[in-house]
Enzyme design. Structure first.
Site, PDB file in Angstrom:
ATOM      1  N   LYS A 196       0.821  -1.210   0.000  1.00 26.44           N
ATOM      2  CA  LYS A 196       0.000   0.000   0.000  1.00 26.44           C
ATOM      3  C   LYS A 196       0.855   1.260   0.000  1.00 26.44           C
ATOM      4  O   LYS A 196       0.582   2.204  -0.740  1.00 26.44           O
ATOM      5  CB  LYS A 196      -0.953   0.000   1.200  1.00 26.44           C
ATOM      6  CG  LYS A 196      -1.922   1.174   1.177  1.00 26.44           C
ATOM      7  CD  LYS A 196      -3.092   1.007   2.128  1.00 26.44           C
ATOM      8  CE  LYS A 196      -2.693   1.125   3.567  1.00 26.44           C
ATOM      9  NZ  LYS A 196      -3.864   1.394   4.451  1.00 26.44           N
ATOM     10  N   ASP A 235       2.315  -0.806  11.837  1.00 23.10           N
ATOM     11  CA  ASP A 235       1.012  -1.249  11.344  1.00 23.10           C
ATOM     12  C   ASP A 235       0.727  -2.708  11.682  1.00 23.10           C
ATOM     13  O   ASP A 235      -0.419  -3.157  11.562  1.00 23.10           O
ATOM     14  CB  ASP A 235       0.921  -1.053   9.833  1.00 23.10           C
ATOM     15  CG  ASP A 235       0.737   0.405   9.441  1.00 23.10           C
ATOM     16  OD1 ASP A 235       0.200   1.172  10.252  1.00 23.10           O
ATOM     17  OD2 ASP A 235       1.143   0.778   8.327  1.00 23.10           O
ATOM     18  N   LYS A 259      -4.238   5.870  15.052  1.00 23.61           N
ATOM     19  CA  LYS A 259      -4.459   5.209  13.764  1.00 23.61           C
ATOM     20  C   LYS A 259      -5.956   5.256  13.437  1.00 23.61           C
ATOM     21  O   LYS A 259      -6.703   6.068  13.979  1.00 23.61           O
ATOM     22  CB  LYS A 259      -3.929   3.772  13.827  1.00 23.61           C
ATOM     23  CG  LYS A 259      -2.404   3.688  13.888  1.00 23.61           C
ATOM     24  CD  LYS A 259      -1.787   4.104  12.560  1.00 23.61           C
ATOM     25  CE  LYS A 259      -0.303   3.861  12.507  1.00 23.61           C
ATOM     26  NZ  LYS A 259       0.270   4.182  11.178  1.00 23.61           N
TER      27      LYS A 259
END
Length: 459
Positions: free
Chosen positions: A40, A338, A365
């Site tokens: 991503k 992440d 987040k």
């Protein structure tokens, strides 16, 4: 256990629009070969830099999740021509650095914090005004740490209370080069300043005391920007010379290590599993989870290591192995920020106690991932202790966890996928209240899970 109902045959269940409950049942074992979607972070940057090059760039393996599609739509709105061919290759005709156009209306970023922060940087040094909007989750995320350095470069930024979306960026051209030391480790803030520096006369510098993912630096250099990275006793100093001329490129996007993380954990904790995840990017600034899992005893082998577009890549063979609780080294946090939700799940099945701290960024987040993962694991019978910057987790020693809970995903794709993995080795099924956010980063996640032997029912 009764066989769960199948989703409608005309459309993969995890790609339908709207809110949908997904219930994950225990798997006997997981076996097979899969390929996860493109990275991503690299996909976002490939679109942005291609849109600033003069000529046609081609991108193969682009992640076609909602976040990246939001970036593509934003770059189209600012003048780039972006098409996807039947061969799945994306072709981008850029406008050149300094050539971004005023969009006709507000730019809708959906759930993508990366798109928003990086695009704020691009706009900050162009003579245009852009209003950024997002969904409820993105609109709750603070942008002040990006606003501050961009404002010091001359951008006029008007944000909603708390430094949140909707916000408007009025770019300044020429902007003012700065030397900015990151107060917290953040690849997004670093990248926003470097992207603003592309169209700023002189040299813009970012000092990062703790190294973060370096996709921006690698790709900027690949497109022809003059960028230097120096290791000093203050940390890494990244310098970019402005008013750059970017050359079009052909980019092959490696598989996203953040997406591979879920299957690395799943194969590690479900007995008898043997899974190969193909084409995984192994950039050292992204490999923290791989290191942490190996410290816990995971059996992960790198097959066919190679370089793709300047990024290290390998196929990962992951076999079930007993995991042992560890104290996660704090210096791994930037390279696995992440992946902490997936790590928390691995810890739930380890022998003994895992202390995973140093990750206070998880609080801002898509959700407060520390609080939300604690609530989710507690609901599934795992004993946890919350800290300001992480969790302590008492593992099951490899035994199934209780499960049987309905998990609130809080519009967070990584919460949904992490707890889906937890359900694969639980005594009772685990239900995700809304699995639709998974499409932001990993369309097809549940379908891949089922090809390996998992079972998912939908309501």
């Amino acid at each position: 256990m009764p066989h769960p109902p199948a989703p409608p045959a005309n459309l993969p269940a995890d790609q339908r629009h709207g809110a949908h409950e997904a219930t994950v049942h225990a798997a006997a074992t997981l076996r097979g070969r899969i390929r996860v979607p493109g990275d991503k972070s690299i996909s976002h940057r490939a679109l942005m830099l291609s849109a600033l090059a003069v000529g046609e760039s081609r991108v193969e393996g682009l992640l076609e999740g909602e976040d990246v599609l939001a970036t593509a739509a934003a770059m189209r709105a600012m003048g780039a021509t972006i098409t996807r061919g039947e061969d799945a290759i994306w072709r981008i005709h850029g406008v050149g650095v300094g050539g971004l156009l005023q969009p006709a209306g507000a730019v809708e970023m959906g759930n993508s914090g990366t798109s928003t922060r990086l695009l704020m940087g691009l706009v900050a040094s162009h003579p245009i005004t852009v209003t950024f909007t997002g969904d409820a989750s993105l609109s709750g995320r603070p942008m002040k740490r990006v606003i501050d350095p961009l404002a010091s470069m001359g951008a006029d930024i008007t944000a909603s209370p708390g430094g949140r979306l909707p916000l408007m960026v009025r770019g300044l051209c020429p902007a003012v080069p700065i030397s900015y030391e990151l107060p917290v480790a953040s690849a997004q803030v670093k990248s926003a300043v470097l992207l603003a520096g592309l169209n700023t006369p002189g040299v813009t510098r970012v000092i990062e005391p703790v190294a973060t993912r370096d996709h921006s630096e690698r790709m900027l250099a690949g497109f022809g920007a003059t960028i230097e990275v120096e290791a000093t006793n203050r940390g890494r100093i990244i310098s970019i010379t402005g008013e750059a001329e970017l050359r079009p490129q052909t980019i092959v996007v490696p598989g996203d290590p953040s997406s591979a993380a879920f299957f690395m954990v799943a194969a590690s904790v479900v007995p008898g599993s043997d899974v190969v995840v193909e084409n995984v990017g192994l950039n050292p600034t992204r490999a923290g989870l791989l290191t942490a899992l190996r410290l816990m005893g995971a059996d992960i082998t790198e097959l066919d290591p190679r370089s793709v577009g300047g990024e290290p890549v390998a196929d990962l063979r992951v076999r079930h192995a007993p995991l042992t609780g560890i104290e996660v080294p704090h210096d791994l946090a930037p390279s696995m920020i992440d992946e902490y939700p997936a790590l928390f799940v691995a810890a739930a099945f380890a022998g003994g106690r895992t202390i995973a701290r140093g990750a206070d960024e998880l609080r801002v987040k898509e959700s407060d991932r520390i609080a939300v993962m604690k609530a989710a694991l507690d609901a599934c019978g795992v004993t946890t202790t919350e800290h300001p910057d992480g969790l302590t987790i008492e593992g099951s020693g490899g035994e199934p966890i209780a499960g049987g809970a309905r998990i609130a995903s809080r519009l967070d794709h990584r919460i949904a996928m992490s707890m889906a993995i937890a359900g694969l080795h639980a005594r009772s099924p685990v239900t995700i209240d809304d699995a639709s956010p998974v499409a932001t980063s990993f369309p097809g996640f549940f379908a891949l899970l089922e090809t390996l032997g998992g079972t998912v029912s939908w309501t």
